[in-house]
Design an enzyme around this catalytic site. Structure first.
Site, mmCIF file in Angstrom:
data_model
loop_
_atom_site.group_PDB
_atom_site.id
_atom_site.type_symbol
_atom_site.label_atom_id
_atom_site.label_comp_id
_atom_site.label_asym_id
_atom_site.label_seq_id
_atom_site.Cartn_x
_atom_site.Cartn_y
_atom_site.Cartn_z
ATOM 1 N N LYS A 103 -8.525 4.713 -19.165
ATOM 2 C CA LYS A 103 -9.006 5.068 -20.494
ATOM 3 C C LYS A 103 -7.909 4.866 -21.547
ATOM 4 C CE LYS A 103 -12.722 6.044 -18.225
ATOM 5 N NZ LYS A 103 -13.003 7.408 -17.746
ATOM 6 N N ARG A 123 0.825 -1.211 0.000
ATOM 7 C CA ARG A 123 0.000 0.000 0.000
ATOM 8 C C ARG A 123 0.856 1.256 0.000
ATOM 9 N NH1 ARG A 123 -1.445 2.146 4.191
ATOM 10 N NH2 ARG A 123 -1.786 0.259 5.402
ATOM 11 N N TYR A 157 -16.309 15.347 -15.597
ATOM 12 C CA TYR A 157 -16.722 13.939 -15.536
ATOM 13 C C TYR A 157 -17.791 13.774 -14.436
ATOM 14 C CZ TYR A 157 -16.165 8.890 -14.919
ATOM 15 O OH TYR A 157 -16.375 7.541 -14.816
ATOM 16 N N ASP A 192 -7.569 17.647 -15.198
ATOM 17 C CA ASP A 192 -7.865 16.253 -15.543
ATOM 18 C C ASP A 192 -7.633 16.120 -17.041
ATOM 19 O OD1 ASP A 192 -9.008 13.850 -16.320
ATOM 20 O OD2 ASP A 192 -10.693 14.000 -14.928
HETATM 21 C C1 LIG Z 1 -13.242 7.932 -16.474
HETATM 22 C C2 LIG Z 1 -12.846 9.291 -16.066
HETATM 23 C C3 LIG Z 1 -12.545 9.578 -14.720
HETATM 24 C C4 LIG Z 1 -12.622 8.532 -13.638
HETATM 25 O O1 LIG Z 1 -11.705 7.511 -13.845
HETATM 26 P P1 LIG Z 1 -11.909 6.014 -13.255
HETATM 27 O O2 LIG Z 1 -10.640 5.339 -13.649
HETATM 28 O O3 LIG Z 1 -13.122 5.449 -13.923
HETATM 29 O O4 LIG Z 1 -12.091 6.159 -11.788
HETATM 30 C C5 LIG Z 1 -12.179 10.873 -14.400
HETATM 31 N N1 LIG Z 1 -12.125 11.843 -15.329
HETATM 32 C C6 LIG Z 1 -12.423 11.608 -16.624
HETATM 33 C C7 LIG Z 1 -12.340 12.722 -17.602
HETATM 34 C C8 LIG Z 1 -12.792 10.327 -17.044
HETATM 35 O O5 LIG Z 1 -13.088 10.096 -18.336
#
Ligand SMILES: *Cc1c(COP(=O)(O)O)cnc(C)c1O
Length: 394
Positions: free
Chosen positions: A205, A51, A108, A180
């Site tokens: 993603k 962790r 998101y 982000d």
């Molecule tokens: C999918 C996504 C998230 C969250 O990511 P996870 O891996 O599903 O927790 C945050 N920001 C954006 C822009 C996303 O497309």
């Protein structure tokens, strides 16, 4: 006799080394003696407990650092158990009750939920403003604004934020800027290079790229911020699985090739969709009819990316007919997979909004978002084109 197999065996040695990063699932690491363990804790070197850090997370972080051009002297990026936990670690590590966070108004869905419900529950004020308009962001600042959270390219309307204006604003006011960069990817934009304080990714993603690992990433060049974010990550247990990191590293190796192919496919698909009679509107940043076309050219170097949206003429009946008529294109509420996926915001990410609120964002019942994969664009255009013709006559 048989119980002796639980005793530790020496790892077989070889003068040759594996070419592929080994997968290391060990939760604990043994040290030679208390002095050595003490020194490890004092210098934060090596590994003690998964962790707190493990080799597969570190190797993955170092590779994403290269894409985001993170200065290795800063301590490097941190891999987390999901994109949301990367954002969570930033909030938990850096905010306190009484602070205000300003977010972009098309974040998101789960980030919006954090902003609207979870942070206020912890005594942290939040509000949202339009990130395509730096003056609107400035007007929404408060004396206690500690942080701004924005996405460069918005979901699902593919608007491009005024990153130059927002970055200058955050700098001038001494506010932390968190970007982000999931949708945009490091291939099109590097937030830290452009002056942001913190970059986060959902590695789930396009970076990992195969829809088989859930992971996040966060980086900053400031050692104090890094320490606070890492402490939150470790203390709140937001840390990643070695196997997911191993899978993501494997996926990441082909990121630049997948990105190039997906972007080429998205550009061709956007142009083809714009010619189809069943399609009312196409949203792709580098098309001349996109409202942020000039900004996409100057900010993203003309890279439209792998995401596009389009609107069918008609309503839910046409939307249902479209997904049924395109069985080879996964209708799934995610993005960044190796293959093209379609999502329908009115029935998924934006189903909680009233039809009026959706209309204000330009999201009709015929609205679809496509995350374009690496398929032959001609095949994709043919499949989707056929499905749109079927939907138009539904
Ligand atoms: C999918 C996504 C998230 C969250 O990511 P996870 O891996 O599903 O927790 C945050 N920001 C954006 C822009 C996303 O497309």
């Amino acid at each position: 006799m048989t119980s002796s197999i639980v005793r530790r065996t020496a790892w077989p040695t070889s003068v040759s080394a594996p070419v592929v990063t080994p997968l290391q699932p060990s939760v604990v690491y043994s040290s030679p003696d208390p002095d050595a363990l003490d020194a490890q804790y004092a210098d934060a070197t090596g590994y003690t407990y998964a962790r707190e850090g493990h080799p597969n997370a570190q190797v993955l972080a170092q590779k994403i650092d290269l894409l985001e051009q993170v200065d290795p002297g800063s301590g490097g990026g941190i891999v987390t158990g999901s994109g949301m936990s990367a954002i969570g670690a930033v909030f938990l590590g850096l905010l306190k009750a009484g602070d205000h966070v300003l977010g972009g108004d098309q974040l998101y869905g789960r980030s919006l939920r954090l902003m609207s419900q979870d942070l206020p529950r912890m005594g942290i004020e939040t509000s949202l403003a339009d990130p395509t308009d730096a003056a609107a962001m400035e007007a929404a600042l408060r004396p206690n604004t500690r942080m701004i959270l924005v996405e460069v390219v918005s979901n699902p309307t593919i608007r491009v934020a005024d990153m130059e204006g927002i970055t200058a604003l955050a700098k001038a006011r001494g506010i932390l800027l968190v970007v982000d960069n999931t949708f945009t990817t490091p291939a099109a934009y590097n937030p830290l290079v452009a002056g942001a304080d913190i970059v986060v990714h959902s590695v789930t993603k396009l970076l990992a790229g195969h829809s088989d690992a859930t992971l996040g990433y966060v980086a900053t060049q400031d050692p104090d911020l890094r320490r606070a974010i890492n402490d939150a990550n470790v203390t709140w247990g937001l840390t990643p699985s070695p196997f997911d990191c191993w899978l993501a590293e494997r996926g990441l190796h082909s990121f630049h090739l997948r990105y190039r192919a997906a972007q080429e496919g998205a550009t061709k698909l956007a142009d083809a969709l714009a010619q189809m009679p069943g399609v009312a509107r196409v949203l792709y940043p580098t098309r001349p009819d996109h409202p942020d076309h000039n900004r996409a050219v100057s900010l993203l170097g003309g890279q439209g990316g792998h995401m596009l949206s389009f609107m069918l003429h008609g309503g839910r009946a046409q939307a249902n007919a479209l997904t049924r008529a395109a069985p080879n294109i996964a209708f799934a509420p995610t993005l960044g997979d190796i293959g093209t996926t379609l999502s329908h915001p009115p029935s998924s990410s934006h189903r909680g909004l009233t039809p009026e609120a959706r209309a204000a964002l330009g999201i009709t019942e015929g609205f679809f978002r496509a995350s374009v994969g690496v398929e032959d664009p001609a095949l994709l255009i043919e499949e989707l084109g056929t499905a749109i013709r079927v939907a138009s006559s539904a």
